[in-house]
Design a protein around this motif. Structure first.
Motif, PDB file in Angstrom:
ATOM      1  N   ILE A   1     -20.211  20.863  65.226  1.00  0.00           N
ATOM      2  CA  ILE A   1     -21.671  20.834  65.071  1.00  0.00           C
ATOM      3  C   ILE A   1     -22.293  19.556  65.626  1.00  0.00           C
ATOM      4  CG2 ILE A   1     -21.595  22.328  63.036  1.00  0.00           C
ATOM      5  CD1 ILE A   1     -22.160  19.887  61.313  1.00  0.00           C
ATOM      6  N   THR A   2     -21.472  18.548  65.875  1.00  0.00           N
ATOM      7  CA  THR A   2     -22.008  17.304  66.463  1.00  0.00           C
ATOM      8  C   THR A   2     -21.711  17.208  67.961  1.00  0.00           C
ATOM      9  OG1 THR A   2     -19.988  16.113  65.807  1.00  0.00           O
ATOM     10  CG2 THR A   2     -21.869  16.016  64.304  1.00  0.00           C
TER      11      THR A   2
ATOM     12  N   ILE B   1     -27.043  21.571  59.214  1.00  0.00           N
ATOM     13  CA  ILE B   1     -27.077  21.105  57.824  1.00  0.00           C
ATOM     14  C   ILE B   1     -26.396  22.118  56.909  1.00  0.00           C
ATOM     15  CG2 ILE B   1     -28.596  20.635  55.863  1.00  0.00           C
ATOM     16  CD1 ILE B   1     -30.595  19.442  57.897  1.00  0.00           C
ATOM     17  N   ASP B   2     -26.709  23.399  57.100  1.00  0.00           N
ATOM     18  CA  ASP B   2     -26.103  24.440  56.267  1.00  0.00           C
ATOM     19  C   ASP B   2     -24.581  24.454  56.418  1.00  0.00           C
ATOM     20  OD1 ASP B   2     -28.506  25.315  55.210  1.00  0.00           O
ATOM     21  OD2 ASP B   2     -28.770  26.922  56.683  1.00  0.00           O
ATOM     22  N   VAL B   3     -24.110  24.375  57.650  1.00  0.00           N
ATOM     23  CA  VAL B   3     -22.671  24.387  57.892  1.00  0.00           C
ATOM     24  C   VAL B   3     -22.003  23.170  57.255  1.00  0.00           C
ATOM     25  CG1 VAL B   3     -20.901  24.169  59.696  1.00  0.00           C
ATOM     26  CG2 VAL B   3     -22.759  25.819  59.950  1.00  0.00           C
ATOM     27  N   THR B   4     -22.642  22.010  57.387  1.00  0.00           N
ATOM     28  CA  THR B   4     -22.087  20.789  56.791  1.00  0.00           C
ATOM     29  C   THR B   4     -21.975  20.917  55.277  1.00  0.00           C
ATOM     30  OG1 THR B   4     -23.042  19.439  58.564  1.00  0.00           O
ATOM     31  CG2 THR B   4     -22.402  18.303  56.541  1.00  0.00           C
ATOM     32  N   LEU B   5     -23.047  21.396  54.628  1.00  0.00           N
ATOM     33  CA  LEU B   5     -23.031  21.546  53.174  1.00  0.00           C
ATOM     34  C   LEU B   5     -21.983  22.563  52.738  1.00  0.00           C
ATOM     35  CD1 LEU B   5     -26.833  21.529  52.257  1.00  0.00           C
ATOM     36  CD2 LEU B   5     -25.130  19.804  51.656  1.00  0.00           C
TER      37      LEU B   5
ATOM     38  N   GLU C   1      -8.656  19.986  57.340  1.00  0.00           N
ATOM     39  CA  GLU C   1      -8.619  20.084  58.802  1.00  0.00           C
ATOM     40  C   GLU C   1      -9.707  21.014  59.321  1.00  0.00           C
ATOM     41  OE1 GLU C   1      -4.697  21.289  59.832  1.00  0.00           O
ATOM     42  OE2 GLU C   1      -3.768  19.392  59.191  1.00  0.00           O
ATOM     43  N   MET C   2      -9.914  22.127  58.628  1.00  0.00           N
ATOM     44  CA  MET C   2     -10.980  23.052  59.045  1.00  0.00           C
ATOM     45  C   MET C   2     -12.351  22.397  58.923  1.00  0.00           C
ATOM     46  SD  MET C   2      -9.763  26.830  57.740  1.00  0.00           S
ATOM     47  CE  MET C   2      -8.762  26.398  56.327  1.00  0.00           C
ATOM     48  N   GLN C   3     -12.557  21.652  57.834  1.00  0.00           N
ATOM     49  CA  GLN C   3     -13.829  20.952  57.678  1.00  0.00           C
ATOM     50  C   GLN C   3     -14.035  19.956  58.817  1.00  0.00           C
ATOM     51  OE1 GLN C   3     -14.082  17.938  54.680  1.00  0.00           O
ATOM     52  NE2 GLN C   3     -16.263  18.290  54.284  1.00  0.00           N
ATOM     53  N   SER C   4     -12.983  19.234  59.173  1.00  0.00           N
ATOM     54  CA  SER C   4     -13.094  18.255  60.256  1.00  0.00           C
ATOM     55  C   SER C   4     -13.447  18.927  61.577  1.00  0.00           C
ATOM     56  CB  SER C   4     -11.782  17.472  60.402  1.00  0.00           C
ATOM     57  OG  SER C   4     -11.531  16.701  59.246  1.00  0.00           O
ATOM     58  N   ARG C   5     -12.818  20.073  61.858  1.00  0.00           N
ATOM     59  CA  ARG C   5     -13.128  20.786  63.101  1.00  0.00           C
ATOM     60  C   ARG C   5     -14.574  21.251  63.132  1.00  0.00           C
ATOM     61  NH1 ARG C   5      -7.872  23.107  62.367  1.00  0.00           N
ATOM     62  NH2 ARG C   5      -8.778  25.061  61.570  1.00  0.00           N
ATOM     63  N   LEU C   6     -15.060  21.712  61.999  1.00  0.00           N
ATOM     64  CA  LEU C   6     -16.456  22.156  61.930  1.00  0.00           C
ATOM     65  C   LEU C   6     -17.410  20.996  62.197  1.00  0.00           C
ATOM     66  CD1 LEU C   6     -16.249  24.552  58.854  1.00  0.00           C
ATOM     67  CD2 LEU C   6     -16.993  25.214  61.156  1.00  0.00           C
TER      68      LEU C   6
ATOM     69  N   ASP D   1     -22.326  32.820  64.840  1.00  0.00           N
ATOM     70  CA  ASP D   1     -21.095  33.567  65.121  1.00  0.00           C
ATOM     71  C   ASP D   1     -19.896  32.658  65.394  1.00  0.00           C
ATOM     72  OD1 ASP D   1     -22.413  35.945  64.802  1.00  0.00           O
ATOM     73  OD2 ASP D   1     -22.763  36.279  66.947  1.00  0.00           O
ATOM     74  N   ASP D   2     -20.128  31.498  66.001  1.00  0.00           N
ATOM     75  CA  ASP D   2     -18.997  30.666  66.410  1.00  0.00           C
ATOM     76  C   ASP D   2     -18.353  29.878  65.266  1.00  0.00           C
ATOM     77  OD1 ASP D   2     -21.338  29.240  66.248  1.00  0.00           O
ATOM     78  OD2 ASP D   2     -21.005  28.022  68.029  1.00  0.00           O
ATOM     79  N   VAL D   3     -18.865  30.005  64.018  1.00  0.00           N
ATOM     80  CA  VAL D   3     -18.202  29.347  62.888  1.00  0.00           C
ATOM     81  C   VAL D   3     -17.799  30.344  61.789  1.00  0.00           C
ATOM     82  CG1 VAL D   3     -19.371  27.149  63.298  1.00  0.00           C
ATOM     83  CG2 VAL D   3     -20.387  28.806  61.708  1.00  0.00           C
ATOM     84  N   ARG D   4     -18.086  31.606  61.986  1.00  0.00           N
ATOM     85  CA  ARG D   4     -17.826  32.588  60.940  1.00  0.00           C
ATOM     86  C   ARG D   4     -16.326  32.737  60.649  1.00  0.00           C
ATOM     87  NH1 ARG D   4     -21.671  36.131  59.511  1.00  0.00           N
ATOM     88  NH2 ARG D   4     -20.227  37.893  59.442  1.00  0.00           N
ATOM     89  N   THR D   5     -15.515  32.744  61.690  1.00  0.00           N
ATOM     90  CA  THR D   5     -14.071  32.880  61.484  1.00  0.00           C
ATOM     91  C   THR D   5     -13.516  31.714  60.673  1.00  0.00           C
ATOM     92  OG1 THR D   5     -13.817  34.115  63.547  1.00  0.00           O
ATOM     93  CG2 THR D   5     -11.844  33.098  62.637  1.00  0.00           C
TER      94      THR D   5
END
Length: 220
Positions: free
Chosen positions: A168-169, A181-185, A159-164, A115-119
């Protein structure tokens, strides 16, 4: 003969715009499938991208036929060869939409995204689809000025990719290694999709002006 040749060039350019629109539709539907864990829609995207691949192949073959049967001068040659590179970029955009759909299919019936990355992913999908639409408009209108806006959208996705990746780390991540892994890919797929949309715009600038856009380096 030259009039007929230019009709073929116009048709070639129109097909490129259609391909770009189709890749945008594929990413929009892939994002919806991802957010809803919709297997049926994910399968549709995978099938649709297969048809995009076939259209792209036909477009490339038409370009090579124009090169073989006509004697294009400098500007025409630039349009055909540049168009072949654009086909490759759009094909990769479609392929990246397919990758998103395949992740949804692989995890079904489970939800891929916590849920915390869906937006964040909903916004990445929105921006990526808007970039495909802009790239299609740039292709249809040969408008170098509109191409410049693609760089700004690309920066937003970066920028969104960097925040994600930071999320996750970090210590607030509680969803395990597989979800990370899924979020990173997935973030990488959207980032690369945006990169190829930018490349389409830059190639159009080159087709129109004969020069690479300032700061873009040599087109790959």
């Amino acid at each position: 003969m030259r009039e007929r040749f230019h009709e073929h060039l116009d048709s070639f350019a129109a097909t490129l715009a259609i391909l770009c629109e189709s890749s945008g539709t594929a990413m929009r539907e892939a994002t919806v499938a991802l957010l809803r864990a919709d297997l049926e829609l994910a399968e549709k995207v995978i099938d649709d991208v297969g048809r995009i691949d076939q259209l792209a192949l036909g477009c490339e073959e038409n370009a090579f036929t124009l090169l073989a049967l006509q004697a294009p001068v400098a500007g025409e040659l630039r349009q055909i060869v540049g168009g072949v590179h654009i086909v490759a970029d759009i094909g990769r955009m479609g392929g990246l939409a397919r990758h998103v759909a395949q992740v949804t299919r692989r995890r079904h019936p489970d939800q891929v995204l916590p849920d915390d990355v869906r937006t964040e992913f909903a916004e990445m999908g929105r921006v990526a689809v808007a970039m495909a639409a802009t790239a299609g408009d740039v292709l249809a209108g040969h408008d170098p000025e509109r191409a410049a806006g693609l760089d700004l959208d690309d920066e937003a996705i970066d920028e969104m990719q960097s925040r994600l990746l930071v999320h996750i780390t970090g210590p607030a991540w509680e969803h395990g290694v597989q979800a990370a892994i899924d979020v990173t890919l997935l973030a990488r797929y959207y980032e690369r999709y945006a990169d190829h949309a930018v490349q389409v715009g830059r190639r159009v600038v080159y087709l129109v002006t004969g020069s690479n856009p300032p700061g873009s380096g040599a087109l790959r």
